[in-house]
Structures are given as structure tokens and as C-alpha cells.
Motif scaffolding. Sequence first.
Motif, mmCIF file in Angstrom:
data_model
loop_
_atom_site.group_PDB
_atom_site.id
_atom_site.type_symbol
_atom_site.label_atom_id
_atom_site.label_comp_id
_atom_site.label_asym_id
_atom_site.label_seq_id
_atom_site.Cartn_x
_atom_site.Cartn_y
_atom_site.Cartn_z
ATOM 1 N N GLU A 126 56.970 59.932 41.045
ATOM 2 C CA GLU A 126 55.989 60.788 39.876
ATOM 3 C C GLU A 126 54.618 60.509 40.433
ATOM 4 O O GLU A 126 54.191 59.523 40.657
ATOM 5 C CB GLU A 126 56.325 60.208 38.525
ATOM 6 C CG GLU A 126 55.974 59.097 38.173
ATOM 7 C CD GLU A 126 55.928 58.592 36.863
ATOM 8 O OE1 GLU A 126 56.005 59.643 35.871
ATOM 9 O OE2 GLU A 126 55.636 57.442 36.294
ATOM 10 N N LEU B 166 66.638 57.591 44.767
ATOM 11 C CA LEU B 166 65.977 56.784 45.592
ATOM 12 C C LEU B 166 66.308 55.118 45.216
ATOM 13 O O LEU B 166 65.919 54.895 44.003
ATOM 14 C CB LEU B 166 64.447 57.032 45.468
ATOM 15 C CG LEU B 166 64.229 58.466 45.939
ATOM 16 C CD1 LEU B 166 62.683 58.483 45.713
ATOM 17 C CD2 LEU B 166 64.704 58.679 47.427
ATOM 18 N N LYS C 262 59.798 49.059 33.431
ATOM 19 C CA LYS C 262 60.122 50.365 32.709
ATOM 20 C C LYS C 262 61.277 50.005 31.683
ATOM 21 O O LYS C 262 61.338 50.448 30.524
ATOM 22 C CB LYS C 262 60.514 51.357 33.599
ATOM 23 C CG LYS C 262 59.230 51.879 34.379
ATOM 24 C CD LYS C 262 59.121 53.145 33.769
ATOM 25 C CE LYS C 262 57.474 53.761 34.358
ATOM 26 N NZ LYS C 262 57.577 54.104 35.736
ATOM 27 N N GLU D 177 60.101 49.481 42.713
ATOM 28 C CA GLU D 177 58.912 50.350 42.229
ATOM 29 C C GLU D 177 57.546 49.766 42.240
ATOM 30 O O GLU D 177 57.465 48.369 42.136
ATOM 31 C CB GLU D 177 59.009 51.096 40.876
ATOM 32 C CG GLU D 177 60.229 51.908 40.721
ATOM 33 C CD GLU D 177 60.497 52.352 39.429
ATOM 34 O OE1 GLU D 177 59.351 52.875 38.992
ATOM 35 O OE2 GLU D 177 61.703 52.369 39.020
ATOM 36 N N GLU E 271 66.985 65.622 41.214
ATOM 37 C CA GLU E 271 66.325 65.040 42.296
ATOM 38 C C GLU E 271 67.189 63.840 43.074
ATOM 39 O O GLU E 271 67.889 63.217 42.325
ATOM 40 C CB GLU E 271 65.051 64.031 41.722
ATOM 41 C CG GLU E 271 64.037 63.623 42.790
ATOM 42 C CD GLU E 271 62.902 63.028 42.131
ATOM 43 O OE1 GLU E 271 62.022 63.760 41.875
ATOM 44 O OE2 GLU E 271 62.775 61.773 42.074
ATOM 45 N N GLU E 272 67.136 63.872 44.585
ATOM 46 C CA GLU E 272 67.777 62.654 45.137
ATOM 47 C C GLU E 272 67.601 61.323 44.529
ATOM 48 O O GLU E 272 66.372 61.085 44.061
ATOM 49 C CB GLU E 272 67.417 62.671 46.518
ATOM 50 C CG GLU E 272 67.849 61.535 47.404
ATOM 51 C CD GLU E 272 66.814 61.566 48.431
ATOM 52 O OE1 GLU E 272 67.073 60.678 49.725
ATOM 53 O OE2 GLU E 272 65.829 62.526 48.884
HETATM 54 P P1 AMP Z 1 59.508 59.041 36.221
HETATM 55 O O1 AMP Z 1 58.800 59.407 34.912
HETATM 56 O O2 AMP Z 1 59.567 60.250 37.089
HETATM 57 O O3 AMP Z 1 58.600 58.022 37.054
HETATM 58 O O4 AMP Z 1 60.803 58.387 36.001
HETATM 59 C C1 AMP Z 1 61.005 57.393 35.185
HETATM 60 C C2 AMP Z 1 61.764 56.370 35.995
HETATM 61 O O5 AMP Z 1 63.024 56.684 36.229
HETATM 62 C C3 AMP Z 1 61.197 55.683 37.120
HETATM 63 O O6 AMP Z 1 60.027 54.749 36.829
HETATM 64 C C4 AMP Z 1 62.137 55.088 37.830
HETATM 65 O O7 AMP Z 1 62.556 53.830 37.451
HETATM 66 C C5 AMP Z 1 63.403 56.168 37.730
HETATM 67 N N1 AMP Z 1 63.343 57.129 38.450
HETATM 68 C C6 AMP Z 1 62.722 58.305 38.397
HETATM 69 N N2 AMP Z 1 62.926 59.162 39.498
HETATM 70 C C7 AMP Z 1 63.842 58.448 40.244
HETATM 71 C C8 AMP Z 1 64.705 58.629 41.697
HETATM 72 N N3 AMP Z 1 64.383 59.646 42.081
HETATM 73 N N4 AMP Z 1 65.578 57.648 42.123
HETATM 74 C C9 AMP Z 1 65.450 56.420 41.459
HETATM 75 N N5 AMP Z 1 64.912 56.199 40.346
HETATM 76 C C10 AMP Z 1 64.033 57.279 39.695
#
Ligand code: AMP
Length: 431
Positions: free
Chosen positions: A288, A188, A214, A192, A185-186
Motif C-alpha cells: 500500500e 504476498l 499491525k 513487512e 489482490e494476490e
Molecule cells: P494495507 O492497508 O493495504 O497495508 O493492508 C493492511 C495489512 O494487511 C498489511 O499491513 C498486511 O499485513 C496485510 N496485507 C495487505 N495486502 C496484503 C497482501 N497482498 N498479502 C499479504 N498481506 C497483505
Amino acid sequence: MKLLVIGSGGREHALAWRLAQSPRVQKVFVAPGNAGTAQNEHLQNIALTHIDELAAFAKKEGVALTVVGPEAPLAAGIVDAFRAAGLKIFGPTQAAAQLESSKDFAKAFMVRHHIPTGAYRTFTEPEPAKAYISAQGAPIVVKADGLAAGKGVVVATSIDEAHRAVDMMLGQEVLSTAGARVVVEEFLDGEEASFIAMCDGNHVLALATSQDHKRLLDNDQGPNTGGMGAYSPAPIVTPALHNRIMREIILPTVHGMGKDGIPYTGFLYAGLMIGQGPDSSRPVKVLEFNCRMGDPEAQPIMMRVKSELLDVFEKAVAGRLDQADIEWDRRTALGVVMAAHNYPNAPRTGDAIMQLAEDSEDCMVFHAGTRLEEGIIKTSGGRVLCVTALADSVKRAQAAAYGAVQKTHFDGQQYRNDIGWRGLPHGDTST
Ligand code: AMP
Ligand code: GLY
């Protein structure tokens, strides 16, 4: 009336505690619960975890309503099983829980319904994934497709690191079951926020906003964890942004699931990345979806509920959320997670909790990884406690929560000292 809360974390302690305050509630069973729920006279722990046993128990006891905390039983179909048995339960079906249990499902769903999220590709083989990463460049994010208990996301700052993440997730070792597919994934950039809503298949009731922390260490350093602390409300989500998030993300998600024939019931948690710019145009994208409340977000959110929560759940399972409302305490609630030695890798368990701050109306110690052993409370998991306080400002809530943290002690305890920092007036880091 008897209720049942499924789970054993701080989120479930907070939910059960708040639900038990309704005068109509006689008892809240918590399955399996923790030492905190064991010690509350209105709650009762039940040592059951199998779905069939839980359904049989709910039938036998005449449980009027069940609320599910964690994702695992939802992904395993607990809602389908309870409904088939004629029991009322709040949560998504197994099919709807795919919004969390499969990153690939969630990404494809968002693209199909024009819900803003980072560009991505899904891979089953390491070589094409690595070639794509090399072509895109770093930073870039690699995610295991299935539930991976917080270990499934690598935010890679170099192409090499991203390649290693692909090997780890598509290799046989750490994540062999969850990692059969990876989503690349790109990256970002931004701040948050957690946006959590209750859904009944058609209608949506947004909960108070919140922000999680986190990373393990102060200043957002160290490894990712399940969450080291949270506070509510999150000032970044202004009323204007709130409206946009509802219009651009939450409502299209619930309507999209309905159109796809998988009506969404239960908590819907959108983890958002909010970019720079004026509220009317700053990018807001979904990182997510979770099919449950956040932990630790639930703890400060539950502290702020002023109206009767049972009423809201009853309307939710009856498909009448449009008639429900929650009155929120206008103050800020802030929760500091106290974690065990060596969390998040291989947390040590079995440490006695020597001191615990006393609970009061404005300060609660919610338990997570704790168990009672011959009258002594011992640690039994990575995140042990969430010390949560309510006060007139982020700064005051911070001071109150950390004051209670000082009165709490177990060997090996670790916690962040800066929970809530983004909510302080700019540059104010004094406590
Ligand atoms: P997730 O379980 O997908 O929420 O990912 C855990 C953590 O990873 C998130 O709370 C973000 O801090 C980081 N994260 C997930 N996806 C991205 C993204 N596309 N760009 C930047 N940080 C991300
Ligand atoms: N605190 C993040 C989560 O519950 O997923």
C-alpha cells in the motif's frame, strides 16, 4: 516563527514536539491536538478542524508553514486550499493523495509505471469478484477501494472468508461509502517494513526505516489495528535493500506521478512486503501507499532526528529537498502503543490516566487518544499513548520502553509485550 500541525494523534504529537525544538520556532499550533500537546508549553491546541477555518487561522496568525498528519484532510484537499490562499503547507494535493485514498488508483498507477506490487483485479459487483476469488484460490486479499480507517483489508485464508469480505464491502452495511469497489489482490508472503520519504515534486529524502506491528496481540495474532508499536531502524532494510527500494519503488513513484501531471509533494509512505532471498534479488513489493507519515512509525522516527527538522520542511516546500539532509541518532527508538479497552472494535473512552511515566531525553510518552478534563487526563480514542524510548540496541530500547510502560496506567489498557521482536538477534526473546 509560528507553525501549524494538523491532527490529534501520536504522530502529530511527535512531529510538533520535534519541530518546537528549533530555536527559530516560537510556537507550534496543533489542530485539534490532544492532552499531550496541550501540556507542552511550546505547543498550543486549536479547536478547529474545517479546512477553511484552518486556512483563515493560519493567515491571521501568520503561520509560516503547516504540516499535515492524517490522510483525511489531505484527501479532502487541505493542501490545495492552503496553497490557493497563498499559505505554505507540506503534504500532497487531493489528486496526489489518491495514492492512498483509492487502492484502485494506486494499483493502476503501479502497473502503469512498472512498480512491483501484487497481481490484482478491481470489481464493482460481488458475483464476478467471487468467481475470480474461486478461480484464484486462497489465501487471497480483499480490499475496499476507499479510505476505510483500517477496516478495509481482509487477508482471507479461505475462499469462503474472501467471499464474505466481498459481501461486506460491496453490501450496504459497514463500508457502504468506502466499499463501492473492491480490489482483490494476490497474497504476498514475507516480512513487512515501512519506508517513508519526503518528496517535493522532484526530489526525495528518505527518512529512517521502521517496522510497525499491525496485529493487536503478541506473536502477530488477533485483528489488524492502526499499529500497536514500531521501532526504527528496521534491520531488514539493509543499505543494499535501501538502494533497491529507492531505485525500484520510491523514485519511479515520484517520477511517475510527475509524468502523470500530478506532482507528488509530502510524505510518501510505502508499506512493503519483503520476501525471502539474498538482498540483491529478494522480492520487494508494495502492499500500500500512504500519503502521510505512519502512526506509530513517526514516533520512533521523530525520536531519532538530531538535526533541525524545520530546515528540512522549509527546503521541502521550496522544492529544494536535494539540498536537505537529516542527521539520525544511531541508536534504536522503540515505541509501545497503549490502547483502550476494546480497541480496535469499539474502544471505551473516558478512563482516567492514573499514572504517566515521566518524559526525558531518551524516553517520551506521546499522546494520541487523550483529552484534558478539569485537569485530569482521560482516554478519548482507541490508541491512547505511545511510550517511546531510545537506547543502544533493540533489546535495550525494548527494556527502556517497557520500563516506562510499567510506570503508566489507565483502566482497560492493552499493549503488546513483544514490540521489536523481529529486530532482536535471531531467537532472542528474553527481555
Ligand atoms: P494495507 O492497508 O493495504 O497495508 O493492508 C493492511 C495489512 O494487511 C498489511 O499491513 C498486511 O499485513 C496485510 N496485507 C495487505 N495486502 C496484503 C497482501 N497482498 N498479502 C499479504 N498481506 C497483505
Ligand atoms: N502504522 C500504519 C499506518 O500509519 O498506516
